[in-house]
Write a protein that holds these residues in place. Structure first.
Motif, short mmCIF file in Angstrom:
data_model
loop_
_atom_site.label_atom_id
_atom_site.label_comp_id
_atom_site.label_asym_id
_atom_site.label_seq_id
_atom_site.Cartn_x
_atom_site.Cartn_y
_atom_site.Cartn_z
N THR A 275 -1.59 1.10 -9.07
CA THR A 275 -1.19 -0.29 -9.30
C THR A 275 0.16 -0.38 -8.83
N ILE A 276 0.69 -1.54 -8.70
CA ILE A 276 2.06 -1.83 -8.43
C ILE A 276 2.22 -3.13 -9.08
N HIS A 277 3.29 -3.62 -9.66
CA HIS A 277 3.78 -4.66 -10.37
C HIS A 277 4.96 -5.51 -9.83
N ASP A 278 4.89 -6.72 -9.12
CA ASP A 278 5.97 -7.16 -8.65
C ASP A 278 6.46 -8.08 -9.85
N ILE A 279 7.71 -7.93 -10.40
CA ILE A 279 8.52 -8.69 -11.39
C ILE A 279 9.39 -9.67 -10.57
N SER A 280 8.99 -10.74 -10.64
CA SER A 280 9.73 -11.97 -9.95
C SER A 280 10.45 -12.49 -11.06
N ASN B 95 0.65 -1.13 0.11
CA ASN B 95 -0.05 -0.02 0.15
C ASN B 95 0.76 1.12 -0.01
N HIS B 96 1.96 1.38 0.75
CA HIS B 96 2.49 2.47 0.92
C HIS B 96 3.60 2.82 -0.13
N LEU B 97 4.01 1.63 -0.92
CA LEU B 97 4.84 1.79 -1.85
C LEU B 97 4.05 2.60 -3.10
N ALA B 98 2.90 1.69 -3.28
CA ALA B 98 2.08 2.09 -4.34
C ALA B 98 1.28 3.67 -4.09
N ASP B 99 1.09 3.96 -2.90
CA ASP B 99 0.91 5.55 -2.52
C ASP B 99 1.91 6.50 -2.85
N ALA B 100 3.12 5.88 -2.71
CA ALA B 100 4.20 6.78 -2.86
C ALA B 100 4.57 6.89 -4.35
N GLY B 101 3.87 6.34 -5.04
CA GLY B 101 4.02 6.46 -6.75
C GLY B 101 5.09 5.36 -7.18
N VAL B 102 5.26 4.37 -6.44
CA VAL B 102 5.95 3.12 -7.02
C VAL B 102 5.23 2.57 -7.77
N GLY B 103 5.40 1.96 -9.08
CA GLY B 103 4.76 1.14 -9.82
C GLY B 103 5.34 -0.20 -10.15
N VAL B 104 6.59 -0.34 -9.92
CA VAL B 104 7.47 -1.57 -10.47
C VAL B 104 8.44 -2.04 -9.24
N VAL B 105 8.54 -3.35 -8.89
CA VAL B 105 9.17 -3.59 -7.63
C VAL B 105 10.00 -4.96 -8.38
N LEU B 106 11.30 -4.99 -8.54
CA LEU B 106 12.08 -6.16 -8.93
C LEU B 106 12.43 -7.24 -7.81
N THR B 107 11.89 -8.41 -7.79
CA THR B 107 12.22 -9.38 -6.83
C THR B 107 12.53 -10.59 -7.30
N GLY B 108 12.96 -11.49 -6.32
CA GLY B 108 13.49 -12.91 -6.49
C GLY B 108 12.93 -13.79 -5.67
N HIS B 109 14.04 -14.67 -5.17
CA HIS B 109 13.79 -15.36 -3.93
C HIS B 109 12.99 -16.73 -4.24
N VAL B 110 11.62 -16.59 -4.74
CA VAL B 110 10.70 -17.91 -5.08
C VAL B 110 11.08 -18.83 -6.32
N HIS B 111 12.01 -18.49 -6.98
CA HIS B 111 12.70 -18.91 -8.22
C HIS B 111 11.74 -19.30 -9.22
N ALA B 112 10.80 -18.35 -9.46
CA ALA B 112 9.85 -18.71 -10.53
C ALA B 112 9.80 -17.31 -11.23
N THR B 113 9.62 -17.31 -12.61
CA THR B 113 9.43 -16.34 -13.39
C THR B 113 8.08 -15.73 -13.51
N ASP B 114 7.65 -14.84 -12.80
CA ASP B 114 6.18 -14.35 -12.69
C ASP B 114 6.12 -13.04 -12.64
N ILE B 115 5.08 -12.25 -13.34
CA ILE B 115 4.81 -11.12 -13.10
C ILE B 115 3.44 -10.91 -12.45
N ALA B 116 3.18 -10.26 -11.38
CA ALA B 116 1.99 -9.99 -10.57
C ALA B 116 1.61 -8.59 -10.42
N LYS B 117 0.43 -8.37 -10.48
CA LYS B 117 -0.06 -7.04 -10.41
C LYS B 117 -0.99 -6.92 -9.14
#
Length: 512
Positions: free
Chosen positions: A295-300, A264-286
Motif C-alpha cells: 500500500t501507499i498513502h498520499d498525504i495531501s 506502482n514503482h514507489l510502492a514496490d520499492a517499499g515507499v508507503g508514505v508520500v507527502l504532496t500539495g498542489h490541489v489545495h485540499a486536505t486529504d489522505i488517500a490510499k
C-alpha cells in the motif's frame, strides 16, 4: 581469557553488526506545510484596484500570505519539531523577493536547530502572474530559475552534503539514522513536463528507495503534485496549457502524469508514505501497487495561505507507523476573526470563478460551498454534506443544459458525466471509488498509517459505523441504478457498502 568475557564480547559484536544492518530510529517529529504561496510585502507598492482584481479570483490570501508564513514559523519555533517540510509552491509566483522572504524565515528555524527541507512547486520558478502591485497598475517582477532555486535553498535540501539527481531539483538524504527523505521535483509551470519526471529521475528515485528499504530504513517521499487522484476523475482534468499543446488528459493538471506507473514503482520499492500539495485540499488517500501486495498513502495538505489554513504535525513512530494530526492557524496578529475572513474570502473568490463557467447564481453558491467543505477534509463527517447533495441535484437539469458549462468542460477535456462524478467525489472520502479492488476510505485529518505499506489492510485510521442519510434521486439521473440493491455512482453493483461514501440504494442517493 575468561569464557564468560569472550561470550559477552561475541554477543556485543553480533549486536553491533545487527545495528548496522537494521538502523533504529527514535521517534521523529515533523511539521509539514504546503503551498504557502508567500508574496513579499515589497511587491505591494500601493494597495488598490490591481491587487483587488487578483484577490477577486484567488482563494488564497495573497495580501496576508507573508504574515501567515510568519505565524507558521512562530508555531514551528514553539513546537520545535525535528523536521520542518514544505511540499512545494513556496511563493506566490516565483518572485525573487518572495523567495528571499521565505529563505530568511527558514534560517530562523535552522538557527533553532530544526532541519528544514523543501521541494519546488509549479509556481516557484515564475509564472506570468509575477507582479508588483501599485494601485491600479501592475509591473512585472523578477523571478528565479532552477539554478537560483538550488543556490537559495542550499541549506534546505540542495547543499553539498545532500545527494542530488543531476538533471532536476530532486534530492535524497538521511536526516536521522534509519529515516530517508526523498524530494521529487515534479516540474514547473509553462513546461510540458509540469507534473512529469523523466525516466532518468524516475530510475534515480526508485533505486534510492529500494536501497534504503533493503537496508531496513524507513522512506518518506515528498513531491508537489498528487501521486494519484484523490477525487474521482481528477486525473482527467488537463491544464489549458496542456490542451493547447494537444497533450493527453491529466498532463499539467491536478495529478502526477502517468500516476499509476510511479505509484506502482514507489510502492514496490517499499515507499508507503508520500507527502504532496498542489490541489489545495486536505486529504489522505490510499492506493496500492499493481497486485495490491503493497500500500501507499498520499498525504495531501491544503495551502496554509487559504481557509482553513492547515498545517500537519507528524510523528514517525518506533513501530514503523506515522501518526498524523492536523492543526490550523486560527489567529493572525492585528486581524480580527481571521478564520471568518479566510472563509469568506475563499467562498467569494470561488463564486466569482464559478460565474465564469455557469449562469446559475444558486448553483454557483452550492458549488462554492461544496468546495469549501471539500478542502477541509473528512467531508462525510460534516452534517452539511447531505444538504449540498440535495441542493446540487435540484440544479442538475439546468447545469446539463447550460451551453457555457459544456463549452468549458470540453476545453478542459472532461465530459459532463465525468464532471458530475467529480462533484460527488468532492463530497465523499473515498479513493478509487467504483473500483471494488482498490476502493478505500481513510481519515483525512487525524490518523495513523504504516510507513512501509505492508499490505492492503494495513491502514489503522478508518472510522466505522453506519450514518446513512437519504435523499430522493430522479429516475432520469439514476437510470437502471434505481432498482433495488446497492450501487456505486459509476453503476457498479456491490453486495453491501463496506466503506464510507455516496451510494445509490433503492433509487436514492445514500451517504453511508
Amino acid at each position: 581469557m575468561n569464557m564468560n568475557v569472550c561470550t559477552m564480547r561475541r554477543g556485543l559484536l553480533i549486536w553491533a553488526l545487527l545495528l548496522t544492518l537494521v538502523p533504529v530510529s527514535a521517534k521523529v517529529r515533523v511539521m509539514l506545510i504546503s503551498d504557502p504561496h508567500v508574496m513579499s510585502p515589497e511587491l505591494i507598492i500601493n494597495k488598490g484596484e490591481a491587487l483587488d482584481n487578483t484577490n477577486r479570483l484567488d482563494r488564497k490570501l495573497n495580501d496576508y500570505s507573508s504574515a501567515i508564513f510568519d505565524e507558521v514559523i512562530a508555531i514551528a519555533l514553539k513546537e520545535k519539531p525535528d523536521l520542518f517540510l514544505i511540499s512545494g509552491d513556496l511563493t506566490k509566483d516565483g518572485e525573487l523577493l518572495s523567495h528571499q522572504y521565505v529563505v530568511k524565515k527558514l534560517y530562523e528555524l535552522k538557527e533553532a536547530g530544526i532541519k528544514v527541507f523543501v521541494v519546488p512547486g509549479n509556481h516557484d520558478m515564475g509564472t506570468a502572474n509575477a507582479y508588483y502591485y501599485d494601485g491600479s497598475l501592475i509591473h512585472t517582477a523578477e523571478t528565479i530559475n532552477t539554478s537560483q532555486f538550488a543556490e537559495m535553498y542550499k541549506d534546505f535540501g540542495y547543499g553539498a552534503d545532500i545527494e542530488q539527481e543531476p538533471t532536476t531539483l530532486t534530492w535524497c538524504c538521511e536526516p536521522f539514522d534509519g529515516l530517508v527523505l526523498i524530494g521529487i521535483d515534479t516540474g514547473h509551470e509553462g513546461s510540458p513536463l509540469n507534473g512529469v519526471i523523466s525516466h532518468a529521475t524516475y530510475n534515480w528515485v526508485q533505486q534510492r528507495a529500494k536501497t534504503a528499504t533493503a537496508a531496513g530504513k524507513q522512506v518518506v517521499v515528498m513531491m508537489h503534485h498528487s501521486l494519484f487522484p484523490h477525487v474521482t476523475h481528477a486525473e482527467k482534468v488537463s491544464s489549458t496549457y496542456a490542451v493547447k499543446l494537444g497533450l493527453p488528459n491529466g498532463n499539467g493538471g491536478y495529478t502526477y502524469y502517468s500516476y499509476s506507473t510511479l505509484r506502482n514503482h514507489l510502492a514496490d520499492a517499499g515507499v508507503g508514505v508520500v507527502l504532496t500539495g498542489h490541489v489545495h485540499a486536505t486529504d489522505i488517500a490510499k492506493d496500492g501497487n499493481k497486485d495490491l501486495t503493497r500500500t501507499i498513502h498520499d498525504i495531501s495538505t491544503a495551502t496554509c495561505a487559504a481557509y482553513p489554513n492547515p498545517y500537519r504535525l507528524l510523528t514517525i513512530n518506533d513501530d514503523e507507523t506515522m501518526s498524523i494530526r492536523t492543526r490550523y492557524i486560527t489567529e493572525l496578529p492585528g486581524v480580527e476573526d481571521f478564520q471568518a475572513l479566510a472563509k469568506e474570502r475563499m467562498f467569494t473568490s470561488l463564486k466569482n470563478l464559478a460565474f465564469m463557467y455557469i449562469h446559475d447564481d444558486e448553483a454557483a453558491d452550492i458549488l462554492s460551498e461544496l468546495f469549501v467543505l471539500h478542502v477541509c477534509g473528512d467531508e462525510p463527517e460534516n452534517p452539511r454534506t447531505q444538504e449540498l447533495v440535495d441542493a446540487y441535484e435540484e440544479h442538475l437539469p439546468e447545469l446539463m443544459a447550460d451551453y457555457q458549462v459544456n463549452y468549458y468542460l470540453h476545453t478542459y477535456g472532461v465530459t459532463f458525466d465525468e464532471m458530475n462524478a467529480m462533484v460527488y467525489g468532492l463530497l465523499e472520502d473515498m479513493t478509487n471509488y467504483g473500483d471494488p479492488e482498490r476502493e478505500s476510505s481513510a481519515e483525512d485529518l487525524n490518523t495513523t498509517i504504516p510507513i512501509r505499506g505492508d499490505g492492503w489492510t494495513a491502514i489503522k485510521g478508518v472510522k466505522a459505523g453506519d450514518r446513512s442519510q437519504e435523499s430522493e434521486v430522479g429516475r432520469q439521473e439514476t437510470g437502471d441504478r434505481s432498482q433495488e440493491g446497492w450501487y456505486t455512482l459509476q453503476g457498479q453493483r456491490v453486495a453491501k457498502p463496506s466503506r464510507k461514501g455516496i451510494y445509490i440504494h433503492n433509487g436514492k442517493l445514500v451517504l453511508h
